[in-house]
Motif scaffolding. Structure first.
Motif, PDB file in Angstrom:
ATOM      1  N   LEU A   1      57.622  10.345  10.025  1.00  0.00           N
ATOM      2  CA  LEU A   1      56.570  11.153  10.698  1.00  0.00           C
ATOM      3  C   LEU A   1      56.661  12.580  10.575  1.00  0.00           C
ATOM      4  O   LEU A   1      55.665  13.204  10.620  1.00  0.00           O
ATOM      5  N   GLU A   2      57.874  13.206  10.251  1.00  0.00           N
ATOM      6  CA  GLU A   2      57.989  14.572  10.032  1.00  0.00           C
ATOM      7  C   GLU A   2      57.514  15.142   9.128  1.00  0.00           C
ATOM      8  O   GLU A   2      57.057  16.226   9.066  1.00  0.00           O
ATOM      9  N   HIS A   3      57.457  14.150   7.942  1.00  0.00           N
ATOM     10  CA  HIS A   3      56.936  14.646   6.636  1.00  0.00           C
ATOM     11  C   HIS A   3      55.404  14.706   6.590  1.00  0.00           C
ATOM     12  O   HIS A   3      54.619  15.515   6.046  1.00  0.00           O
ATOM     13  N   ARG A   4      54.614  13.563   6.992  1.00  0.00           N
ATOM     14  CA  ARG A   4      53.366  13.333   7.127  1.00  0.00           C
ATOM     15  C   ARG A   4      53.126  12.119   8.015  1.00  0.00           C
ATOM     16  O   ARG A   4      54.057  11.296   8.578  1.00  0.00           O
ATOM     17  N   SER A   5      51.870  12.055   8.548  1.00  0.00           N
ATOM     18  CA  SER A   5      51.410  11.069   9.505  1.00  0.00           C
ATOM     19  C   SER A   5      51.209   9.455   8.749  1.00  0.00           C
ATOM     20  O   SER A   5      51.244   9.533   7.400  1.00  0.00           O
TER      21      SER A   5
ATOM     22  N   GLU B   1      65.633   6.754  13.409  1.00  0.00           N
ATOM     23  CA  GLU B   1      65.755   7.788  12.749  1.00  0.00           C
ATOM     24  C   GLU B   1      64.965   7.787  11.409  1.00  0.00           C
ATOM     25  O   GLU B   1      64.337   8.794  11.132  1.00  0.00           O
TER      26      GLU B   1
ATOM     27  N   LEU C   1      61.460   8.714  12.538  1.00  0.00           N
ATOM     28  CA  LEU C   1      61.392  10.056  12.872  1.00  0.00           C
ATOM     29  C   LEU C   1      61.232  10.986  11.581  1.00  0.00           C
ATOM     30  O   LEU C   1      60.559  11.909  11.507  1.00  0.00           O
ATOM     31  N   TYR C   2      61.999  10.605  10.515  1.00  0.00           N
ATOM     32  CA  TYR C   2      62.037  11.324   9.329  1.00  0.00           C
ATOM     33  C   TYR C   2      60.840  11.351   8.632  1.00  0.00           C
ATOM     34  O   TYR C   2      60.155  12.228   8.062  1.00  0.00           O
TER      35      TYR C   2
ATOM     36  N   LEU D   1      53.597   9.528  19.002  1.00  0.00           N
ATOM     37  CA  LEU D   1      53.904  10.236  17.487  1.00  0.00           C
ATOM     38  C   LEU D   1      52.849   9.460  16.545  1.00  0.00           C
ATOM     39  O   LEU D   1      53.181   9.782  15.320  1.00  0.00           O
TER      40      LEU D   1
END
Length: 208
Positions: free
Chosen positions: A67-71, A61, A64-65, A103
């Motif tokens: 990677l959602e904001h930046r690489s 979790e 994912l959090y 991802l």
């Protein structure tokens, strides 16, 4: 041991009470999926499995959090998860899983990061090498990227850009010039690169 109570806590955690005493906190979703309820008996092995499952879910979790904001690079992602959400083992497993899902890709990250460092931040090759290395990028890939950006004219333009934006008056003021040289060296430029750019700037001034 008996699960005597389970109370929700912040950040998606549930406090477990074993034999009447506060014991461990686990991921709430993992706890609900386990089907456990107050009054149930747990063996040490069952508790260990629950904690492992909780740790793994929290790590994924968090991955994912982030990677959602930046690489991120794989090392960077692993370290962030291990610091804030899960064990090192769970963090590494989560990073592996993100990589398997496509991802997470160190080569793609490194190329984008190198472009940002060279083009937007105006870093020199030495500083770019250090920053990429800190992110855990393979040395062979770093060499490849630096070779792609090896352009004397572009480096000179970057030095001049920094001088113009941050150190106006460096040509006349020796103190400003010294500060500019020190700052450019921190940005990863050699003294020779800095001297060449300053020399070219002086030639342009004389040509006007």
């Amino acid at each position: 041991m008996e699960l005597t109570a389970a109370e929700p806590r912040r950040k998606g955690l549930t406090q477990l009470f074993l034999d009447g005493e506060a014991a461990v906190r686990v991921d709430t979703e993992t706890f609900l999926r386990s089907g456990l309820k107050p009054g149930d008996l747990l063996t040490d092995e069952e508790l260990h499995s629950l904690l492992q499952a909780s740790d793994a879910r929290r790590a994924r979790e968090k991955a994912l959090y982030l990677l959602e904001h930046r690489s991120h690079s794989k090392r960077e992602l692993t370290e962030k998860i291990a610091r804030t959400a899960a064990s090192r083992e769970a963090a590494e497993a989560a990073a592996d899983h993100m990589e398997e899902l496509g991802l997470l890709n160190d080569e793609s990250f490194a190329r984008d990061y190198a472009r940002e460092l060279f083009s937007r931040k105006k870093f020199g090759s030495r500083r770019v090498r250090m920053e990429l290395s800190l992110k855990g990028i393979d040395s062979a890939l770093i060499d490849e990227l630096l070779a792609e950006y090896a352009d004397e004219e572009a480096e000179t333009e970057n030095v001049l850009s920094v001088l113009q934006r941050r150190y106006g008056g460096w040509e006349e003021d020796e103190k400003i010039r010294r500060r500019a040289v020190a700052a450019l060296q921190r940005l990863g430029y050699s003294y020779e690169q800095i001297r060449r750019a300053m020399s070219l700037s002086g030639e342009e001034e004389q040509g006007l």
